[in-house]
Design an enzyme around this catalytic site. Structure first.
Site, PDB file in Angstrom:
ATOM      1  N   GLU A 136      -2.307  -9.234   2.638  1.00  0.00           N
ATOM      2  CA  GLU A 136      -2.638  -9.808   3.943  1.00  0.00           C
ATOM      3  C   GLU A 136      -4.123  -9.734   4.242  1.00  0.00           C
ATOM      4  OE1 GLU A 136      -2.353  -5.452   4.928  1.00  0.00           O
ATOM      5  OE2 GLU A 136      -1.529  -6.846   3.454  1.00  0.00           O
ATOM      6  N   HIS A 164      -3.714  -4.899  -0.542  1.00  0.00           N
ATOM      7  CA  HIS A 164      -3.280  -5.532   0.696  1.00  0.00           C
ATOM      8  C   HIS A 164      -3.352  -7.050   0.559  1.00  0.00           C
ATOM      9  CE1 HIS A 164      -3.107  -1.989   3.433  1.00  0.00           C
ATOM     10  NE2 HIS A 164      -3.916  -1.486   2.520  1.00  0.00           N
ATOM     11  N   CYS A 213       0.829  -1.203   0.000  1.00  0.00           N
ATOM     12  CA  CYS A 213       0.000   0.000   0.000  1.00  0.00           C
ATOM     13  C   CYS A 213       0.873   1.266   0.000  1.00  0.00           C
ATOM     14  CB  CYS A 213      -0.970  -0.015   1.175  1.00  0.00           C
ATOM     15  SG  CYS A 213      -2.318   1.191   1.030  1.00  0.00           S
TER      16      CYS A 213
END
Length: 508
Positions: free
Chosen positions: A224, A222, A116
């Protein structure tokens, strides 16, 4: 503003004894860690990086935190999950003296992965924070999405990628796979940075979604928070030659082939989201349970009349994630009763959920300023604790109503003192959700909507404050104007309005 490329030997290393010592130290550390699996994490203290930690651990790696500049030079693999605003991030990197070792680490061709803001900082600069310089590794300037295109900003949701080149990083991503984005600013692909751009995505315009050059990689999205696809992407950086990575690549290839052979072709662009919302509160035994009811009446109607128990929050959140939920939201419906920073069970729920749920987590209930033992605590302090515990977004209810009333009272001017403004300033507008529960009595309304006005027959609504106090507003105030007020305080924050209306008669 000068852009620097990758070099085999940074210029400073021929004259700086400090740089030579750091490089020697790094080589010794890599030799020691060869038998282990360790990732160095550059966490500069802003936002939720717990989910990044958990995703890395999920893949079997231990984590070493950067505590001093020399830790960057010594890293075997460096992950930089940037969260917050561009200017704030650069200020922290400068204050901690991380800019030079970070730039040199990437220039030397060492394994680097930015997430990001960790991607945006690689560029020459950004319009965010009044215009700031970046690391200057990639040519180009980061700018805000063009709001004139009619799309809401920030860009939040699950979107597809257009891969421009093959790579280990995205080998486990098929044409129709989606990853999670949440950002207001973006870098644009150009001839000057074409050697870096690995993939783009589209939101009214094509923007840079992933970059890769040598061992340096970064994503605007993202991983994750992108479920199993995101874990495959992280694995593509950490261990691209592993059997798991090869299996993920083969599966992605099969999905792509299936898409190409489909009559309808690839389904690209933003997808509708499935958000699992879990109302959470303590039962009479003091355990947090997921419950449901009519507003705050969640007790059984017969028997011992205990709090209705639908299951344990962490277990249900993990189940919803496994079954395909794109986001999980926890609402602590009795949070207004407690001291937020002492609500350890709710914080523990977030911490545990983030170990099993790799999609965005939102938490609401009790996100407010308060006083305890003669000391004042701001809503920002409370939100920070929730972010550190695993939340990606916080939902503000009572403070949002207070902010709306204060906004009217001040003649529609902002002061920077409201919870909405303070939290969005530090963590970004995308990290704030304002929740509004509206109930209408004897509603009969007639809407006349034109290009310049909105008229509504007067009817009364209740906006709930602290789960117990009803603030009476007109429908115009509690609906449209309330939302506009919150957007004025933090343009781009999310508005979540729950409307419970009876005997509706509407014409347009």
């Amino acid at each position: 503003m000068r852009s620097v490329g990758l070099a085999s030997e940074p210029a400073c290393c021929s004259t700086s004894s400090t740089c030579r010592a750091a490089k020697s130290f790094r080589q010794r550390c890599i030799a020691v860690k060869a038998a282990g699996k360790e990732v160095t994490l550059l966490d500069y203290g802003a936002g939720n990086v717990r989910s990044v930690r958990n995703a890395i651990k999920k893949l079997g790696y231990s984590i070493k935190d950067v505590e001093r500049p020399s830790d960057i030079a010594a890293a075997d693999k460096l992950v930089f999950p940037g969260v917050g605003s561009f200017g704030q991030a650069m200020d922290v990197l400068k204050e901690k003296q991380y800019i030079q070792p970070l730039t040199e680490y990437i220039q030397e061709g060492n394994p680097f992965f930015g997430i990001c803001l960790g991607l945006q900082l690689l560029f020459e600069g950004s319009d965010e924070s009044g215009g700031r310089e970046g690391l200057g590794i990639i040519r180009g300037k980061v700018g805000q999405f063009d709001t004139a295109r009619g799309l809401p900003v920030p860009h939040i949701g699950w979107n597809t990628l257009e891969q421009l080149n093959s790579s280990d990083l995205l080998s486990g991503v098929a044409t129709s796979d989606r990853v999670y984005f949440v950002h207001s600013y973006r870098a644009m692909p150009s001839e000057a940075n074409a050697d870096w751009v690995l993939a783009t995505s589209s939101y009214g315009e094509d923007f840079v979604a992933a970059v890769c050059k040598g061992a340096a990689m970064a994503t605007q999205f993202h991983p994750e928070k992108s479920g199993s696809i995101g874990l495959n992407i992280l694995r593509g950086f950490l261990e691209p030659d592993s059997p798991e990575a090869r299996e993920a690549a083969a599966a992605a290839n099969q999905r792509t082939l299936a898409t190409l052979s489909s009559v309808n072709g690839a389904n690209k662009g933003l997808a509708r989201r499935v958000i699992a919302c879990l109302d959470v509160r303590s039962n009479d035994q003091g355990d947090l349970v997921v419950t449901k009811g009519d507003q705050y009446d969640v007790r059984e109607k017969s028997g011992d009349k205990d709090v209705r128990n639908l299951g344990k929050p962490v277990e249900l959140a993990a189940r919803y994630f496994t079954e395909g939920a794109d986001e999980v939201a926890f609402l602590n419906i009795t949070g207004f009763r407690d001291c937020p920073l002492e609500d350890l069970p709710m914080l523990q729920v977030l911490q545990s959920a983030s170990e099993h749920v790799f999609v965005p987590l939102t938490v609401g209930g009790g996100i407010r300023g308060f006083s305890a033992q003669g000391q004042d605590y701001s809503a920002l302090t409370v939100a920070s604790e929730y972010f550190r515990s695993g939340a990606d977004k916080v939902s503000i209810g009572s403070d949002a109503v207070d902010a709306a009333e204060a906004y009217y009272a001040s003649g529609c001017t902002t002061t920077g003192s409201t919870a909405i403004e303070q939290i969005s300033q530090v963590y970004g507008k995308q990290a704030v959700v304002v929740s509004h529960a509206v109930y209408a009595l004897q509603l009969a309304c007639l809407f006349h909507i034109t290009s310049s006005c909105f008229h509504a027959q007067l009817c009364w609504h209740f906006s709930w404050v602290g789960g117990k106090q009803a603030v009476v507003m007109s429908m115009f105030e509690s609906g449209v104007t309330w939302s506009l007020c919150c957007l004025a305080l933090a343009p781009g924050c999310a508005i979540d309005t729950i409307c419970c209306c009876y005997q509706i008669v509407c014409t347009y």
